[in-house]
Design a protein around this motif. Structure first.
Motif, PDB file in Angstrom:
ATOM      1  N   PHE A 132      -3.666 -22.549  -7.915  1.00  0.00           N
ATOM      2  CA  PHE A 132      -2.440 -22.040  -8.524  1.00  0.00           C
ATOM      3  C   PHE A 132      -1.857 -20.906  -7.686  1.00  0.00           C
ATOM      4  O   PHE A 132      -2.582 -20.172  -7.003  1.00  0.00           O
ATOM      5  N   GLY A 133      -0.532 -20.742  -7.758  1.00  0.00           N
ATOM      6  CA  GLY A 133       0.127 -19.686  -7.016  1.00  0.00           C
ATOM      7  C   GLY A 133      -0.422 -18.320  -7.371  1.00  0.00           C
ATOM      8  O   GLY A 133      -0.695 -18.028  -8.541  1.00  0.00           O
ATOM      9  N   ALA A 134      -0.593 -17.468  -6.351  1.00  0.00           N
ATOM     10  CA  ALA A 134      -1.184 -16.143  -6.569  1.00  0.00           C
ATOM     11  C   ALA A 134      -0.519 -15.122  -5.658  1.00  0.00           C
ATOM     12  O   ALA A 134      -0.315 -15.387  -4.466  1.00  0.00           O
ATOM     13  N   MET A 135      -0.193 -13.972  -6.217  1.00  0.00           N
ATOM     14  CA  MET A 135       0.301 -12.854  -5.415  1.00  0.00           C
ATOM     15  C   MET A 135      -0.909 -12.012  -5.030  1.00  0.00           C
ATOM     16  O   MET A 135      -1.194 -10.984  -5.632  1.00  0.00           O
ATOM     17  N   ASP A 136      -1.618 -12.464  -4.017  1.00  0.00           N
ATOM     18  CA  ASP A 136      -2.885 -11.876  -3.604  1.00  0.00           C
ATOM     19  C   ASP A 136      -2.707 -11.222  -2.245  1.00  0.00           C
ATOM     20  O   ASP A 136      -2.679 -11.896  -1.205  1.00  0.00           O
ATOM     21  N   ALA A 137      -2.580  -9.899  -2.232  1.00  0.00           N
ATOM     22  CA  ALA A 137      -2.303  -9.179  -0.987  1.00  0.00           C
ATOM     23  C   ALA A 137      -3.393  -9.409   0.053  1.00  0.00           C
ATOM     24  O   ALA A 137      -3.110  -9.489   1.253  1.00  0.00           O
ATOM     25  N   LYS A 138      -4.646  -9.525  -0.392  1.00  0.00           N
ATOM     26  CA  LYS A 138      -5.735  -9.739   0.552  1.00  0.00           C
ATOM     27  C   LYS A 138      -5.613 -11.094   1.244  1.00  0.00           C
ATOM     28  O   LYS A 138      -5.887 -11.223   2.445  1.00  0.00           O
ATOM     29  N   LYS A 139      -5.217 -12.107   0.502  1.00  0.00           N
ATOM     30  CA  LYS A 139      -5.056 -13.432   1.104  1.00  0.00           C
ATOM     31  C   LYS A 139      -3.849 -13.466   2.040  1.00  0.00           C
ATOM     32  O   LYS A 139      -3.889 -14.130   3.088  1.00  0.00           O
ATOM     33  N   PHE A 140      -2.766 -12.776   1.663  1.00  0.00           N
ATOM     34  CA  PHE A 140      -1.633 -12.676   2.587  1.00  0.00           C
ATOM     35  C   PHE A 140      -2.093 -12.037   3.903  1.00  0.00           C
ATOM     36  O   PHE A 140      -1.777 -12.530   4.990  1.00  0.00           O
ATOM     37  N   LYS A 141      -2.831 -10.951   3.781  1.00  0.00           N
ATOM     38  CA  LYS A 141      -3.275 -10.224   4.978  1.00  0.00           C
ATOM     39  C   LYS A 141      -4.182 -11.098   5.847  1.00  0.00           C
ATOM     40  O   LYS A 141      -4.009 -11.162   7.077  1.00  0.00           O
ATOM     41  N   LYS A 142      -5.125 -11.787   5.218  1.00  0.00           N
ATOM     42  CA  LYS A 142      -6.039 -12.634   5.979  1.00  0.00           C
ATOM     43  C   LYS A 142      -5.288 -13.764   6.667  1.00  0.00           C
ATOM     44  O   LYS A 142      -5.543 -14.073   7.847  1.00  0.00           O
ATOM     45  N   THR A 143      -4.352 -14.386   5.956  1.00  0.00           N
ATOM     46  CA  THR A 143      -3.585 -15.486   6.531  1.00  0.00           C
ATOM     47  C   THR A 143      -2.793 -15.028   7.750  1.00  0.00           C
ATOM     48  O   THR A 143      -2.789 -15.692   8.798  1.00  0.00           O
ATOM     49  N   ILE A 144      -2.138 -13.879   7.624  1.00  0.00           N
ATOM     50  CA  ILE A 144      -1.332 -13.361   8.729  1.00  0.00           C
ATOM     51  C   ILE A 144      -2.218 -12.995   9.915  1.00  0.00           C
ATOM     52  O   ILE A 144      -1.871 -13.255  11.072  1.00  0.00           O
TER      53      ILE A 144
END
Length: 283
Positions: A57-69
């Motif tokens: 499900f969609g998540a506003m997860d700052a840690k996952k954004f950071k890891k992806t980038i």
């Protein structure tokens, strides 16, 4: 840069928050980063990022954004523009919608959904005046280029209000989102109306959801806009000789967009050219 009017920016919207599991949608930071890299190699100048939780499900997860980038930038040759959503979960708080923009320096663009509406049949997509003012100021403070998502014509007036108030930088970059239930249908007539009612000097892009994908892409090329493709908006590539659906991948959709741009007689913008067109300073 050569004539910018001959350049078309392709954005790849890789994941989204609404499309359910069961398609070829990347979900983990590793999968999203690899798709981003592959789409950049295929011709996308921008990748639009959403995150998913462990259940898909969609998540506003700052840690996952950071890891992806971080994983995208681990490819040292990859200069793709990083564009992150501000609306990627069912019921996030305003703070959750903004946290990754505050923490991650590498984000160059961010979505700005310019109004509240009924996302039919059962969701109110909330974008309060207070949130929009805070988000616009955050983008200004962080040097992030807003991608102003226009789902309906009244949102043009909302955008103008915040530009005049100094809470959105101008010239603006508009993204016309056509075909969402509750928003404007994906018709060429609606696209032309929106294109004709933005301020002179603006840049714009467009896409149609689902069956509206190809008509809006081709019309956008004819009208001089930029295009967005990807599994966030459309999971079907076409049909085979027997009439069976061919399921898309993000790379397939980017490759078709590149071919369409070239067949039309224009050129695909590189990330460096897209930054110049959009007025983005590389981070």
């Amino acid at each position: 840069m050569s004539n910018s009017k001959q350049k078309v920016i392709i954005t790849a919207a890789l994941t989204g928050a609404v499309t359910p599991r069961g398609y070829q949608i990347p979900e983990t930071p590793e999968q999203i980063a690899e798709d981003a890299y592959a789409c950049w190699k295929a011709g996308a100048a921008v990748v639009h990022l959403h995150m998913r939780d462990d259940n898909g499900f969609g998540a506003m997860d700052a840690k996952k954004f950071k890891k992806t980038i971080e994983l995208i930038r681990a490819h040292e040759d990859c200069d793709v523009i990083i564009n992150c959503t501000s609306s990627g979960a069912a019921h996030p708080t305003d703070e959750e919608r903004m946290q990754h923009f505050k923490e991650i320096d590498e984000i160059e663009m961010g979505s700005y959904d310019a109004g509240t509406f009924n996302w039919m049949p059962n969701v109110v997509f909330m974008n309060s005046p207070q949130f929009l003012e805070q988000l616009g100021q955050l983008y200004i403070d962080r040097g992030i280029k807003p991608e102003i998502e226009i789902f309906d014509s009244g949102m043009l007036g909302i955008t103008e209000f915040y530009v005049k108030k100094g809470k959105l930088p101008s010239p603006c970059h508009y993204q016309f989102v056509l075909g969402v239930p509750g928003g404007m249908p994906a018709t060429v007539e609606n696209l032309l109306y929106l294109k004709n009612h933005i301020p002179e000097g603006s840049t714009w892009s467009a896409f149609g959801v689902g069956a509206g994908h190809l008509p809006i892409m081709f019309a956008t090329l004819a009208l001089g806009g930029n295009i967005r493709v990807g599994l966030e908006d459309n999971v079907v590539y076409g049909k085979d000789a027997e009439g069976n659906k061919i399921m898309a991948t993000n790379v397939m959709l980017v490759e078709r967009a590149v071919k369409a741009v070239k067949l039309y007689g224009k050129q695909v913008a590189t990330p460096a050219e897209a930054r110049e067109i959009l007025g983005i300073r590389e981070k």
